[in-house]
Design a protein around this motif. Structure first.
Motif, mmCIF file in Angstrom:
data_model
loop_
_atom_site.group_PDB
_atom_site.id
_atom_site.type_symbol
_atom_site.label_atom_id
_atom_site.label_comp_id
_atom_site.label_asym_id
_atom_site.label_seq_id
_atom_site.Cartn_x
_atom_site.Cartn_y
_atom_site.Cartn_z
ATOM 1 N N SER A 26 60.361 43.921 67.734
ATOM 2 C CA SER A 26 61.658 43.722 67.118
ATOM 3 C C SER A 26 61.647 43.359 65.568
ATOM 4 O O SER A 26 60.345 42.804 65.215
ATOM 5 N N GLY A 27 62.773 43.443 64.799
ATOM 6 C CA GLY A 27 62.355 43.221 63.274
ATOM 7 C C GLY A 27 62.405 41.795 62.753
ATOM 8 O O GLY A 27 62.919 41.167 63.595
ATOM 9 N N SER A 29 64.187 39.303 59.810
ATOM 10 C CA SER A 29 65.389 39.323 58.570
ATOM 11 C C SER A 29 64.814 38.324 57.769
ATOM 12 O O SER A 29 64.388 37.279 57.939
ATOM 13 N N GLU A 36 67.316 36.483 65.138
ATOM 14 C CA GLU A 36 67.024 37.511 65.942
ATOM 15 C C GLU A 36 67.067 37.276 67.272
ATOM 16 O O GLU A 36 66.681 36.323 67.774
ATOM 17 N N ASN A 58 64.393 53.188 62.331
ATOM 18 C CA ASN A 58 63.186 52.455 62.428
ATOM 19 C C ASN A 58 62.340 52.793 63.689
ATOM 20 O O ASN A 58 61.775 52.266 64.544
ATOM 21 N N SER A 63 68.427 49.310 65.121
ATOM 22 C CA SER A 63 68.696 47.841 64.648
ATOM 23 C C SER A 63 70.328 47.485 64.589
ATOM 24 O O SER A 63 71.103 48.521 64.040
ATOM 25 N N TRP A 92 65.983 46.859 71.264
ATOM 26 C CA TRP A 92 66.671 46.959 70.108
ATOM 27 C C TRP A 92 66.450 45.991 69.136
ATOM 28 O O TRP A 92 66.315 44.711 69.644
ATOM 29 N N ASN A 93 66.116 46.104 67.822
ATOM 30 C CA ASN A 93 66.164 44.909 66.857
ATOM 31 C C ASN A 93 67.468 44.383 66.767
ATOM 32 O O ASN A 93 68.582 45.099 66.619
ATOM 33 N N TYR A 94 67.711 43.037 66.567
ATOM 34 C CA TYR A 94 69.174 42.493 66.716
ATOM 35 C C TYR A 94 68.872 41.303 65.611
ATOM 36 O O TYR A 94 68.152 40.596 65.593
ATOM 37 N N TYR A 95 70.173 41.339 65.014
ATOM 38 C CA TYR A 95 70.571 40.285 63.984
ATOM 39 C C TYR A 95 71.814 39.745 63.969
ATOM 40 O O TYR A 95 72.914 40.742 64.297
ATOM 41 N N GLN A 116 70.193 45.279 55.876
ATOM 42 C CA GLN A 116 69.068 45.117 56.531
ATOM 43 C C GLN A 116 68.681 46.642 57.295
ATOM 44 O O GLN A 116 67.945 46.645 58.008
ATOM 45 N N LEU A 118 70.869 48.808 59.184
ATOM 46 C CA LEU A 118 71.210 48.735 60.292
ATOM 47 C C LEU A 118 71.745 50.060 60.697
ATOM 48 O O LEU A 118 71.896 51.038 59.871
#
Length: 357
Positions: A26-27, A29, A36, A58, A63, A92-95, A116, A118
């Motif tokens: 994961s990323g 932020s 996240e 990514n 994302s 998935w990367n999640y914000y 970001q 996305l």
């Protein structure tokens, strides 16, 4: 809630697409207040919206952003948590952001998340106009946007995922009409927020359902709105305003509420005043667990099924379909709804789709 796997069959209009996504790390932020990693039946409207396929920016994952107007309500908290879990399970990367009911902050949150890099953004905003221009700008940057639970007045959305609030209202109205003897309806309407599309759809659906059912059964309908209030979805505002109304000694035989968060305290006030057998409570959403438990033994209360678990699941299924080549979506994609009454309440208690409160 059943755990989502990395292989999910996403049923969309063009057909069934086989999906296979590889999980990745994961990323992180740098935006303030961004956090996240926190298969349902569906119907849709006639209009369509379209988008284009986006390759992962990514590496071998995606994302995703989720902008919330407010997470003070159990319903929207459950919706965001469902999407967060699904995205995490898929690698998935999640914000996500919470504007705490501040439209200006929500606009800033959406703009910050768009920076970001996305691949897709979910937006849940109560005001249909407040973020429309911002959403248009985000889409122009190449980031598709899906609205959840509330409509946004723009044509640039990939789709809007929600329950058919008007249809739910009609079903609940038909039930209410069957419980009230005679053609005269004197209704109190307890609304959420001024201007929200879902509020209008829910109450207008009930009124249509009642009047049509009464015309069929009695050949006439005398529908009167004797009092109406806005509560911003808060229980304390419901109680204070309804207490003021009861003190006026106005005759009424129906309460229409746009969510159980108002319907349940309204019903309790009826109990406190010995009116629970004389007044029907028609709550058009959200099928809270405590409401359905009450309904099992109560024949004067109904609620509309608006499952935020189903909305969250369909949201990630729709994103998967988009990432795997689907380009055409209906402008509104409906999760399965319904009217929950004493006759069917037991079927839903252990279903996993009700709103925990």
């Amino acid at each position: 809630m059943k755990k989502m796997t990395k292989r999910i069959m996403a049923a969309m209009l063009a057909g069934i697409i086989a999906l296979s996504l590889t999980a990745c790390s994961s990323g992180k932020s740098s935006t303030a207040e961004i956090k996240e990693n926190g298969g349902e039946k569906k119907e849709a409207s006639a209009d369509t919206a379209s988008g284009s396929t986006v390759e992962p920016k990514n590496g071998d994952t995606y994302s995703i952003g989720f902008a919330s107007y407010s997470l003070v309500y159990d319903s929207w908290t459950q919706l965001e948590a469902t999407v967060a879990k699904n995205c995490k399970d898929l690698g998935w990367n999640y914000y996500s952001t919470d504007a705490n009911g501040d439209v200006t902050q929500m606009v800033a949150d959406i703009e910050d998340m768009a920076a970001q890099d996305l691949d897709l953004m979910f937006v849940n905003c109560a005001d249909p106009e407040a973020v429309s221009a911002t959403v248009d700008h985000v889409v122009e940057q190449g980031i598709p946007v899906i609205a959840l639970d509330n409509k946004i007045n723009t044509q640039s959305l990939l789709t809007t995922i929600l329950v058919d609030n008007r249809k739910n209202g009609e079903l609940c109205g038909q039930w209410a009409a069957s419980k009230i003897k005679g053609k005269e309806i004197n209704a109190v309407i307890i609304s959420g927020v001024k201007g929200e599309h879902i509020c209008q759809d829910r109450r207008q659906g009930v009124i249509k359902g009642i009047t049509e059912a009464k015309l069929i059964s009695d050949g006439a309908c005398d529908f009167n709105i004797v009092y109406q209030m806005y509560t911003d979805w808060f229980e304390d505002q419901t109680v204070s305003q309804l207490e003021d109304f009861l003190a006026r000694n106005i005759d009424f035989n129906l309460i229409i509420t746009e969510a159980d968060v108002m319907g349940l305290p309204a019903y309790q006030l009826l109990v406190d005043n010995g009116l629970e057998d004389k007044v029907v409570v028609c709550s058009t959403a959200d099928a809270e667990v405590r409401a359905v438990e009450l309904i099992q033994d109560c024949d004067t209360y109904c609620t509309g099924l608006n499952s935020f678990v189903r909305q969250g699941n369909l949201a990630t299924e729709t994103a998967e379909a988009y990432f795997n080549g689907e380009t055409k979506f209906l402008s509104e994609t409906f999760v399965e709804g319904g009217c929950i009454t004493k006759d069917n309440a037991a079927e839903y208690i252990s279903s996993g789709v009700l709103l925990e409160s």
